[in-house]
Design an enzyme around this catalytic site. Structure first.
Site, PDB file in Angstrom:
ATOM      1  CB  ALA A 346      -1.005  -0.143   1.318  1.00 49.62           C
ATOM      2  CG  MET A 347       2.216   5.320  -1.985  1.00 46.68           C
ATOM      3  SD  MET A 347       3.934   5.118  -0.882  1.00 46.68           S
ATOM      4  CE  MET A 347       3.978   7.013  -0.726  1.00 46.68           C
ATOM      5  CG  ASN A 349      -0.100   8.096  -2.543  1.00 44.70           C
ATOM      6  OD1 ASN A 349       1.003   8.237  -2.941  1.00 44.70           O
ATOM      7  ND2 ASN A 349      -0.698   6.916  -3.141  1.00 44.70           N
ATOM      8  CD  GLU A 382       0.130   2.267   3.861  1.00 45.95           C
ATOM      9  OE1 GLU A 382       0.612   3.409   3.644  1.00 45.95           O
ATOM     10  OE2 GLU A 382       0.823   1.371   3.824  1.00 45.95           O
TER      11      GLU A 382
HETATM   12 ZN   LIG Z   1       4.868   2.687   5.556  1.00 45.66          ZN
END
Ligand SMILES: [Zn+2]
Ligand SMILES: *[C@@H]1O[C@H](CO)[C@@H](O)[C@H](O)[C@H]1NC(C)=O
Ligand SMILES: *[C@@H]1O[C@H](CO)[C@@H](O)[C@H](O)[C@H]1NC(C)=O
Ligand SMILES: *[C@@H]1O[C@H](CO)[C@@H](O)[C@H](O)[C@H]1NC(C)=O
Ligand SMILES: *[C@@H]1O[C@H](CO)[C@@H](O)[C@H](O)[C@H]1NC(C)=O
Ligand SMILES: *[C@@H]1O[C@H](CO)[C@@H](O)[C@H](O)[C@H]1NC(C)=O
Length: 941
Positions: A346-347, A349, A382
């Site tokens: 996952a990212m 952003n 996240e």
């Molecule tokens: Zn991370």
């Protein structure tokens, strides 16, 4: 040492132990183990002469040959417009995107040169130059003398006819085209099938250095700016970015009917946190205290309700972190989106988090409890970054470990808050501490912290995304939070976040705020926080604390898996640590202490000592034989005490096995810790045991002691299998508790693996029923292990059936992941070879899954040499597609070679890498060093 010798010895041992009980098996195993180990050490000596060369960037005095931006220009605002084309260009066949960008920046030091990052973009020329320069303040902007793209360092370079003046603002305008490739980096495309049609979407992955692949930008984390984003997209699609969309209007461009979506200005942020997505996705949403929360996924997934679990948990986890950080969520919305092709998990952003489908989508019919836990944990990870990382960002990538270590620690707190019944916080011991111990105990490990000047190239930056940064970072921060107490830790953390909001910091800034919190709380520490933490952050590795309960003496030493390893990296602290010790005496907690020369832990005849309670410290513990014996006795006979220290039971097992591998205690002693397992019902200790037995399997499944080992393990696991059989109505249901559900899977997979007939019949019957009726009644928790065992026991029919299901299930990533793994379990070489071929065809196996699949095949005894041959034969293709410092690539190299144990195999590896080395870049050399050290230190892996 020759193979013949090895076999005859083993056969001899087998003769001796035939028909004898567990102890004899243990001894036989340990004898073979030490032979294997001996062989390995010989290999190690030879290796020291063939260290691969290290490549360093070519030195140059030209600013554009340096990887870091000069400090004379500071961006303030960007206006970026991007138009991703979701159909290929009819003449070139390429998918592309068009863009234009305006960046306003301030000059803080006179210069006649502009360097701005740009990678793989082609520019429109204005008067023969690649950009237009204007002034925003009173002075006139100089003309551009020459402009070009500097490929290696990834710059758009503009040489000017005059100087930009300090204190003045300028504006740079560019128009460009880039490829919307399927390369999982920068602005890229992802594809999937829906209603029998191919769908194409455009999405981004900027971290760490690919924002420059979508538009020209000052692509360093400290170059924070405000972004106005506009996306042009086809009618019928939706555009998303970090900010809320303000308005979508219909436009006509070049005769095409399109939409233009304008997003509100972002907060001041780093380029690596940007995201742009165009898709025909659907979404569900709600809101919490004015923050809009939405989950996006392909239409069929949303229709099936697969976003619901993530939506249910996001609001509460956001609230948890707001309270934890004492800071409101800094943005008006939080979007999360599942992408079919995605390289990482996952990212984070800012405001638009991207996930693999398996990391966000939950479906009761397909997801196991492990899938569910992963979703809760990754969401927590996240969301934790929204403040720690995004609101306050580390100045440069060398401090990445603090960002990732922190999120990897508090993800357990967030998930625990979302699912309090699961008790997930203890799982950090298995998931991070034990995992990273294996790497950090090698002489080739590296410290958490790197020097800023040592991290320059994109490849060097990518390399930092490793287990040390994530898992050691998490483990060390957990220890810090424990000795400071959670209250003091939070106090310091909150003050750090409020001091650096929308700005950048370095890791010592956090120490400073934690120290202030400790002082104001009158907490007594043996030294300054900075000095204590430096021993954990600036030197690699970790200590083993040795306690002699007879004399009371306590000492420490650098723990290395390979007793003969030579540590060539000097340490500023001579591999001594300032160690906090929580301990108990005969089951009673004692006052925690800091290890000094005066520390004492003396026990009488009927007392025992256990140190590193709950494994909060980042170190191993060894005891005198007497105390070991008493601890084993507690495991064996004192169920109540054992239950109160479940985490420590896992620690005892893991420490014992690893101390044995390091030749600090005997292998018999380590295997002795498994004797009590026939009484064990808890998940965490069983999992720790299995992780260590995995190592024995890897070594012995090609040798003659394999049989006796299986017999021994069957005796240990049968009671557990029986226990869950009773609890679950003949294994037809799953238990209620989260940990029980995990342990039921352990019981079935180990029982089947050790050949317990009842287990094998059970899984074959289930699988057969599925094939016969085309109705899958296997519980999602059990699917991975049932599929794997059934395919291993079966032939072409079973494999083909599973493959047809895999193809059919492409729209449910959760199910196809389980099948993809199980397909690697077959014992038929030709099926494995065919499967290997499939991995390089993106229409069969998605690119994001290719290396993981090859590694799965290599983990199969039959598949190991096939995978190795395959990787060598396809080397240049694999390297060009998956190389270049990617996370999955290092896993691939480690994965395919991890079973190697003979001199011949080692020579093969060395020969192969020597042949290919010259054409490979820096990160690759690093992997080879890792690999060679792995041989030296791990015993035959
Ligand atoms: Zn991370
Ligand atoms: C950038 O876009 C914003 C919002 O559309 C606008 O107010 C601003 O003037 C633009 N700036 C530039 C330099 O084009
Ligand atoms: C950019 O230019 C190069 C060289 O002319 C060309 O090969 C490439 O296809 C171009 N890229 C795009 C996206 O047009
Ligand atoms: C989400 O929450 C709703 C309402 O509490 C509940 O009915 C539903 O079962 C939950 N769904 C999932 C998948 O957790
Ligand atoms: C939380 O933040 C508020 C204001 O933002 C501040 O007044 C308060 O002292 C903070 N509380 C803690 C415990 O840090
Ligand atoms: C979670 O931990 C608590 C306290 O240690 C314990 O009472 C409870 O049974 C545990 N729950 C599960 C599902 O293991």
């Amino acid at each position: 040492m020759g193979k013949g010798f090895f076999i005859s010895k083993t056969v001899g041992i087998l003769g001796i132990i035939a028909g004898v009980g567990a102890l004899a098996t243990i001894i036989a195993l340990s004898v073979v183990y030490s032979q294997e180990k001996g062989k390995n050490n010989n290999q190690n000596e030879e290796q020291t002469t063939s260290k691969p060369p290290t490549t360093t960037p070519i030195p140059s005095n030209k600013p554009w040959d340096k990887y870091r931006l000069p400090k004379n220009l500071v961006p303030e605002t960007y206006n970026v417009t991007l138009w991703p084309r979701l159909t290929p260009d009819p003449t070139t066949g390429l998918y592309t995107f068009l863009g234009s960008s305006v960046v306003d920046f301030e000059c803080v030091e006179d210069t006649d040169l502009i360097l701005i990052h740009s990678n793989k973009l082609n520019y429109t020329e204005f008067e023969n130059q690649l950009a237009r320069l204007m002034s925003v303040s009173s002075v006139e902007a100089p003309a551009i003398k020459s402009s070009w793209l500097q490929g290696v360092t990834q710059y758009l370079v503009l040489e000017l006819d005059g100087t930009l003046k300090k204190g003045h603002k300028y504006r740079l305008y560019t128009e460009f085209i880039g490829e919307l490739a399927d390369d999982l980096g920068g602005f890229y495309r992802s594809e999937y099938m829906e209603d029998g049609e191919k769908r194409v979407m455009a999405t981004t992955q900027m971290q760490p250095t690919d924002a420059r692949k979508s538009f020209p930008c000052f692509d360093e984390p400290a170059m924070k700016a405000y972004f106005f984003i506009t996306l042009i997209h086809d009618r019928g699609t939706t555009a998303l970015s970090n900010g809320k969309d303000i308005e979508t209007t219909e436009i006509n461009h070049d005769g095409q009917d399109l939409l233009k979506t304008v997003f509100e200005r972002t907060e001041k942020m780093s380029t690596y946190l940007l995201a742009f997505i165009v898709s025909d996705y659907d979404s569900i949403g709600n809101s919490i205290d004015g923050v809009e929360i939405r989950i996006f996924a392909r239409r069929s997934a949303i229709a099936a309700g697969q976003g619901q679990y993530a939506l249910n948990k996001t609001g509460p986890i956001l609230k948890f972190f707001e309270q934890y950080y004492n800071a409101t969520y800094p943005l008006p919305k939080s979007d999360q989106i599942a992408i079919p092709d995605f390289n990482a998990g996952a990212m984070e952003n800012w405001g638009l988090i991207t996930y693999r489908e398996t990391a966000l989508l939950y479906d009761e019919a397909f997801s196991s409890n492990s899938n569910k836990e992963k979703i809760a944990t990754i969401i927590a990870h996240e969301l934790a970054h929204m403040w720690f990382g995004n609101l306050v960002t580390l100045r440069w990538w060398n401090d990445l470990w603090l960002n990732e270590g922190f999120a990897s620690y508090v993800e357990y707190l967030g998930a625990n808050n979302a699912e309090p019944e699961w008790n997930v916080t203890d799982l950090i011991v298995l998931g991070d501490i034990h995992r990273v111990f294996a790497i950090d105990a090698l002489a080739s490990s590296h410290p958490l912290s790197s020097k800023e000047e040592d991290i320059q190239t994109p490849a060097q930056i990518s390399e930092l995304f490793d287990a040390i940064s994530y898992s050691k970072g998490a483990s060390v921060l957990r220890m810090l939070s424990d000795f400071l107490t959670e209250d003091v830790f939070q106090l310091g953390l909150r003050s750090y976040l409020s001091a650096f909001s929308f700005g950048n910091a370095v890791y010592t800034d956090l120490w400073y705020h934690l120290q202030k919190a400790a002082d104001s709380s009158k907490l007594e520490l043996p030294d300054t926080l900075d000095n204590i933490m430096n021993t954990w952050v600036l030197q690699m590795g970790f200590p083993v604390v040795t306690i002699n309960t007879g004399t009371g003496s306590v000492s420490q030493q650098h723990f290395l898996l390979d007793p003969e390893a030579v540590v060539t990296t000097p340490s500023p602290f001579n591999y001594q640590w300032i160690i906090p010790i929580k301990w108990m005496m005969t089951g009673n907690m004692q006052n925690p202490l800091w290890l000094t020369s005066k520390s004492a832990m003396k026990a009488t005849q009927d007392q025992w000592v256990l140190a590193n309670v709950n494994m909060v410290g980042y170190y191993r513990v060894n005891y005198d034989d007497d105390n070991w014996a008493k601890l084993l006795d507690v495991l064996q006979s004192n169920h109540q005490v054992r239950q109160r220290m479940i985490v420590n039971v896992a620690q005892i097992l893991d420490d014992a096995f690893n101390l044995a591998r390091a030749k600090i205690i005997s292998t018999v002693q380590a295997l002795n810790t498994t004797k009590y397992l026939s009484n064990e019902r808890d998940y965490i200790p069983w999992k720790a045991a299995l992780n260590n037995l995995d190592f024995f399997y890897l070594m012995f499944d090609r040798s003659e002691v394999y049989g006796p080992m299986q017999d021994y393990l069957v005796k240990k696991v049968s009671p557990l299998f029986e226990y869950y059989k009773q609890m679950t109505d003949n294994s037809s249901k799953v238990p209620d508790g989260h940990m029980d559900q995990y342990n039921q899977v352990n019981a079935i997979s180990l029982a089947c693996r050790t050949g317990l007939e009842e287990c094998q019949n059970l899984v074959m019957t289930w699988f057969q029923e599925w094939m016969d009726t085309d109705t899958n009644r296997i519980h999602p928790n059990l699917r991975s292990t049932v599929y794997c065992n059934a395919i291993a026991a079966g032939g072409k029919k079973e494999w083909d059936f599973a493959w047809s299901q895999f193809i059919k299930n492409d729209s449910t990533a959760i199910e196809s992941d389980k099948l993809r793994y199980a397909l690697s379990c077959t014992k038929q070489p030709w099926l494995l070879n065919r499967y290997l071929e499939y991995t390089l065809d993106p229409d069969m196996i998605r690119k994001q899954d290719a290396t993981a699949t090859i590694v799965d095949i290599a983990s199969n005894v039959v598949g190991q040499s096939l995978a190795w041959d395959f990787v060598r034969a396809r080397w240049s293709y694999i390297f060009s597609q998956y190389g270049g410092g990617s996370f999955s690539f290092s896993n691939l190299v480690n994965g395919v070679t991890k079973r190697f144990s003979t001199e011949f195999e080692l020579q093969q590896v060395r020969y192969f890498f020597e042949m290919t080395l010259p054409q490979c870049g820096f990160p690759f050399v690093h992997f080879v060093i890792l690999l060679l050290n792995w041989f030296g230190s791990h015993g035959p892996p």
